[in-house]
Enzyme design. Structure first.
Site, short mmCIF file in Angstrom:
data_model
loop_
_atom_site.label_atom_id
_atom_site.label_comp_id
_atom_site.label_asym_id
_atom_site.label_seq_id
_atom_site.Cartn_x
_atom_site.Cartn_y
_atom_site.Cartn_z
N PRO A 155 0.80 -1.23 0.00
CA PRO A 155 0.00 0.00 0.00
C PRO A 155 0.83 1.27 0.00
CG PRO A 155 -0.99 -1.61 1.47
CD PRO A 155 0.31 -2.19 1.01
N GLN A 361 -9.20 6.87 -32.70
CA GLN A 361 -9.59 8.04 -33.48
C GLN A 361 -9.90 7.67 -34.94
OE1 GLN A 361 -10.02 10.92 -32.05
NE2 GLN A 361 -10.50 12.18 -33.85
N GLU A 395 5.49 -2.60 -12.87
CA GLU A 395 6.87 -3.07 -12.94
C GLU A 395 7.86 -1.92 -13.14
OE1 GLU A 395 7.71 -6.76 -14.91
OE2 GLU A 395 5.64 -7.42 -14.68
#
Length: 416
Positions: A155, A361, A395
């Protein structure tokens, strides 16, 4: 449990521009053969289930078990490892593994992430183990009989793995060790048989192999994320978990080195996954620019899109070559192949986000939906758009990769 879909897919069967645009002069023949083998198994096993994986609920039943088992039967998990644990015993295992990650991510970044954590993180960490540990845990991992997980993030500690930042502790007792703490964002943990855990031991860090069925181990509900829904992540809490010296992975106090070496390898894999997603979005984008007409001409007749596609073709060349170079250096015995590993993650993951955004898009409304209500047609680029963002975060956030590169240029005295 993930099954395939028979719904129509926008852009299904588009040409793979890798075959025309990329001339691989870096990969040994062994790696080229692995790439081709994994492409076939990914086309046959991953692709049919990709939409169901991408739109499934993130609970234990959402783990792509059928795909995982199918890839195990075809030998995917053997690629990174030696023959002593049932692996392929390749000369260039890291490079072959990175190429395999790209081919898997082309269809599903969720499955690529499962593979990355199962083999590159958990599996690679186990290579530091004793013969007994390797036979007990690594051999069944290579066979796909069990799922592995790797736990460093907490955390309050993620990219920062300094001993002072890690709160999970393992305290020595007369009978062994007692582990306490919480790890967060732990991929595969809801279905894993074991977790490789980085914990503080006095003023240093040590890695432990912790069975998930051990008393005191609790795996929380999987997180619900905006993408990579087949990559289950959850908190893992350790409450007075009793371990013995046989559960120590490597030497006491050397866990940080194991973690950093493993994560460096992992960053090469994440860079390769980014290239896989980028190539998929690029192929979809190019096909649509060629076939979709507006104002009496193909969209690709507009110079804006011609220049955009040219820029992306160039960046794909650079990103792929960079992760291959990093992996080749790893195979040569360089434990920390920098700056290439950091560059590979930065380039590959950023490119996947950029191309996916522009692919949405180009497709317009069909790029923004997951599934069209009128006929059930599904969108590939919308999945890539949602899945790609995590690559810039996990990572080692891309900001950390920039710092690693800058430190190589300017030196530690300036960058810290």
């Amino acid at each position: 449990m993930t099954t395939s879909t028979d719904k129509p897919v926008t852009g299904a069967g588009v040409a793979r521009l890798y075959d025309r645009m990329y001339h691989d002069r870096l990969s040994p023949q062994e790696v080229l053969d692995i790439r081709e083998r994994v492409r076939v198994m990914s086309d046959e096993i991953v692709a049919p289930a990709a939409h169901a994986i991408a739109t499934g609920d993130e609970r234990i039943e959402g783990f792509p078990r059928l795909v995982f088992d199918g890839l195990a039967r075809r030998g995917l998990f053997r690629i990174p490892f030696g023959g002593d644990v049932g692996g392929d015993d390749l000369t260039y295992p890291a490079t072959a593994t990175a190429a395999a990650v790209e081919e898997i991510a082309y269809h599903s970044n969720s499955v690529a992430a499962v593979f990355d954590v199962h083999c590159i993180l958990a599996g690679n960490a186990l290579r530091h183990g004793t013969d007994k540990q390797r036979q007990q845990w690594l051999r069944p991992l290579v066979a796909g009989e069990i799922v592995g997980a790797f736990a460093t993030s907490e955390p309050a500690a993620s990219s920062d793995l300094a001993p002072t930042a890690v709160r999970t502790r393992a305290d020595r007792t007369d009978e062994g060790w007692v582990l306490n703490g919480t790890k967060r964002w732990i991929t595969n943990s809801p279905v894993a048989a074991f977790v490789v855990v980085l914990a503080r031991t006095d003023d240093r860090l040590t890695t432990f192999i912790v069975p998930t069925n051990a008393p005191g181990v609790s795996v929380g509900l999987p997180d619900r994320k905006i993408g990579n829904r087949g990559q289950l992540t959850a908190d893992v809490t350790f409450s007075d978990v009793r371990l013995d010296d046989d559960d120590v992975l490597g030497q006491v106090g050397e866990g940080l080195k194991i973690a950093l070496q493993t994560l460096t390898y992992g960053r090469i894999g994440i860079g390769a996954a980014g290239v896989g997603m980028a190539q998929a979005a690029f192929d979809q984008m190019a096909a649509h620019l060629s076939s979709r007409h507006a104002f009496g001409k193909p969209l690709g007749a507009n110079q804006h899109w011609q220049f955009t596609i040219a820029e992306y073709a160039t960046q794909l060349e650079v990103a792929r070559s960079t992760y291959l170079k990093a992996a080749l250096r790893l195979d040569e015995g360089v434990d920390f192949p920098e700056p290439e590993a950091a560059m590979a993650k930065l380039l590959g993951t950023r490119l996947s986000v950029d191309i996916a955004r522009d692919a949405v898009q180009v497709f317009g409304g069909m790029g923004f939906v997951q599934e069209r209500g009128a006929d059930g047609e599904i969108s590939v680029v919308s999945t890539i758009y949602r899945d790609s963002k995590i690559g810039e975060i996990y990572e080692g956030a891309n900001e950390i990769q920039k710092w690693v590169i800058a430190r190589r240029v300017l030196g530690r005295d300036i960058t810290g």
